[in-house]
Design a protein around this motif. Structure first.
Motif, PDB file in Angstrom:
ATOM      1  N   ILE A 232     -38.699   7.117  -5.534  1.00 38.04           N
ATOM      2  CA  ILE A 232     -39.434   7.310  -6.745  1.00 38.04           C
ATOM      3  C   ILE A 232     -40.046   8.633  -6.935  1.00 38.04           C
ATOM      4  CG2 ILE A 232     -41.608   6.221  -5.977  1.00 38.04           C
ATOM      5  CD1 ILE A 232     -40.021   6.151  -9.609  1.00 38.04           C
ATOM      6  N   THR A 233     -40.511   9.281  -5.698  1.00 38.64           N
ATOM      7  CA  THR A 233     -40.944  10.693  -5.817  1.00 38.64           C
ATOM      8  C   THR A 233     -40.180  11.724  -6.126  1.00 38.64           C
ATOM      9  OG1 THR A 233     -40.663  10.888  -3.474  1.00 38.64           O
ATOM     10  CG2 THR A 233     -42.966  10.183  -4.214  1.00 38.64           C
ATOM     11  N   GLU A 234     -38.645  11.375  -5.882  1.00 37.43           N
ATOM     12  CA  GLU A 234     -37.599  12.416  -6.200  1.00 37.43           C
ATOM     13  C   GLU A 234     -37.293  12.258  -7.713  1.00 37.43           C
ATOM     14  OE1 GLU A 234     -34.281  12.871  -2.876  1.00 37.43           O
ATOM     15  OE2 GLU A 234     -35.088  10.976  -2.683  1.00 37.43           O
ATOM     16  N   ILE A 235     -37.290  10.908  -8.011  1.00 37.22           N
ATOM     17  CA  ILE A 235     -37.187  10.716  -9.603  1.00 37.22           C
ATOM     18  C   ILE A 235     -38.060  11.404 -10.416  1.00 37.22           C
ATOM     19  CG2 ILE A 235     -37.024   8.888 -11.153  1.00 37.22           C
ATOM     20  CD1 ILE A 235     -36.228   6.840  -8.930  1.00 37.22           C
ATOM     21  N   VAL A 236     -39.312  11.114 -10.059  1.00 38.25           N
ATOM     22  CA  VAL A 236     -40.388  11.955 -10.969  1.00 38.25           C
ATOM     23  C   VAL A 236     -40.255  13.417 -11.043  1.00 38.25           C
ATOM     24  CG1 VAL A 236     -42.806  12.117 -11.091  1.00 38.25           C
ATOM     25  CG2 VAL A 236     -42.048   9.871 -10.689  1.00 38.25           C
ATOM     26  N   ASP A 237     -39.944  14.138  -9.721  1.00 39.58           N
ATOM     27  CA  ASP A 237     -39.825  15.387  -9.511  1.00 39.58           C
ATOM     28  C   ASP A 237     -38.847  15.816 -10.515  1.00 39.58           C
ATOM     29  OD1 ASP A 237     -42.049  15.627  -7.795  1.00 39.58           O
ATOM     30  OD2 ASP A 237     -40.584  15.974  -6.090  1.00 39.58           O
ATOM     31  N   LEU A 238     -37.501  15.150 -10.626  1.00 38.57           N
ATOM     32  CA  LEU A 238     -36.505  15.440 -11.235  1.00 38.57           C
ATOM     33  C   LEU A 238     -36.832  15.412 -12.773  1.00 38.57           C
ATOM     34  CD1 LEU A 238     -32.642  14.431 -10.773  1.00 38.57           C
ATOM     35  CD2 LEU A 238     -33.800  14.043 -13.146  1.00 38.57           C
ATOM     36  N   LEU A 239     -37.615  14.219 -13.217  1.00 36.48           N
ATOM     37  CA  LEU A 239     -37.903  13.995 -14.537  1.00 36.48           C
ATOM     38  C   LEU A 239     -39.005  15.231 -15.060  1.00 36.48           C
ATOM     39  CD1 LEU A 239     -38.407  10.287 -14.603  1.00 36.48           C
ATOM     40  CD2 LEU A 239     -36.523  11.563 -15.634  1.00 36.48           C
TER      41      LEU A 239
END
Length: 344
Positions: A232-239
């Motif tokens: 989820i941290t990677e997802i948020v960083d991408l977004l």
């Protein structure tokens, strides 16, 4: 021999069809208008095509719409429809009327590979991807089709795991040759698969909802095994690399489980995780499913959770719970139907 369905074809695909049959190029737009504007059920109704061209088209193709085989109606007006997509294979679509809005929740796969702990569809395992025809048919063959204001890809399956067919469906829904809908009427819900998330954001203007459910990666991986592949941290960083402030809305879905993820510790961590992201959080009541020991939080707890997030700059809503009396959780009706047929 079975015929190929026209419903679910893009304009480019229809142009290939008419070219192969020796029909004029402009016939592709005529066929698209009959399919997506006039919503005919047979090629015979396409009366601005010549009789010879209709006969040539009928020899290999059909419209390809199929009405739902079953429906369950809730006391709150919600209707869960069951569509057949193969021999003893079914998917669900849920029609949700709400004042001046009418939303349809559609499926993109039969079963799902993600195996989230709280999801009945995941318990089925994965069977197959739906075609654009089968996804669009849930909308096109809906009895309440003309009342729809919104569509959400939040039903059975992970849309980003079937992205080619999903994007074709979204093109037809939003293109001038198709339904002509604004992308703002459509939301795709995903756990956030790496391989499809970036492509979806760049190729579609539809709203995006990410299933979050815990801000702590270790706990999220217990609830959602896909966390181990793309956190989820990677997802948020991408977004954070994209602007969600104008054209589309970014939401995070958060099912609130009693004594699991409902304390203020989790709310505080969510504030940290989502800091700097233009988004909203939707809190969702849990619909119990067989064999899973999770329980939903009470409304007081959810309200406290919401108020904390909102007061700390994360706009948060509590989604109204609908259809609890009709196999509310995704996958329960289709699982029940397949079980019935296996006994017969």
């Amino acid at each position: 021999m079975s015929k190929y369905p026209l419903l679910g074809m893009t304009l480019a695909e229809l142009q290939s069809v008419v070219k192969s049959l020796g029909m004029p190029r402009f016939a592709a737009k005529q066929i698209a208008a009959w399919l997506y504007d006039k919503k005919v059920s047979s090629i015979d109704e396409m009366t601005n095509l010549s009789l010879n061209n209709r006969e040539a088209l009928k020899a290999e193709y059909e419209v390809g719409g199929e009405a739902p085989v079953d429906a369950m109606c809730s006391v709150d007006g919600t209707i869960k429809y069951l569509y057949r997509v193969g021999e003893n294979i079914f998917v669900e679509a849920v029609y949700i009327p709400d004042d001046d809005r009418a939303t349809l929740c559609v499926s993109s796969q039969v079963g799902c590979k993600m195996n989230c702990k709280f999801c009945m569809t995941g318990k089925q395992g994965f069977t197959t991807n739906l075609t654009a025809n089968q996804i669009l048919n849930q909308i096109n063959s809906l009895p309440e089709r003309d009342k729809l204001t919104n569509v959400v890809l939040m039903g059975m399956g992970e849309p980003l795991d079937n992205l080619d067919e999903v994007l074709k469906t979204l093109e037809i829904l939003t293109s001038s040759y198709g339904y002509g809908w604004s992308p703002k009427r459509i939301t795709l819900s995903s756990i956030g698969l790496r391989k499809g998330l970036q492509r979806f954001i760049e190729e579609s203007d539809c709203h995006l909802a990410i299933s979050l459910h815990s801000p702590f990666p270790s706990q999220r991986s217990e609830l959602m095994p896909a966390e181990r592949a793309f956190s989820i941290t990677e997802i948020v960083d991408l977004l954070k690399n994209y602007d969600f402030s104008k054209q589309r809305r970014l939401s995070f879905e958060y099912i609130v489980f009693r004594d699991v993820n409902d304390s203020l510790i989790y709310a505080k961590e969510l504030v940290k995780l989502l800091r700097g992201v233009d988004c909203r959080v939707n809190l969702i009541r849990f619909h119990a499913i067989p064999g899973v020991d999770l329980k939903g939080a009470d409304m007081e707890t959810m309200t406290t959770f919401r108020d904390y997030l909102t007061s700390h700059g994360v706009f948060t809503t509590i989604r109204a719970s609908r259809g609890e009396d009709i196999f509310a959780a995704c996958g329960m009706l289709s699982t029940s139907k397949q079980g019935e047929n296996n006994k017969n």
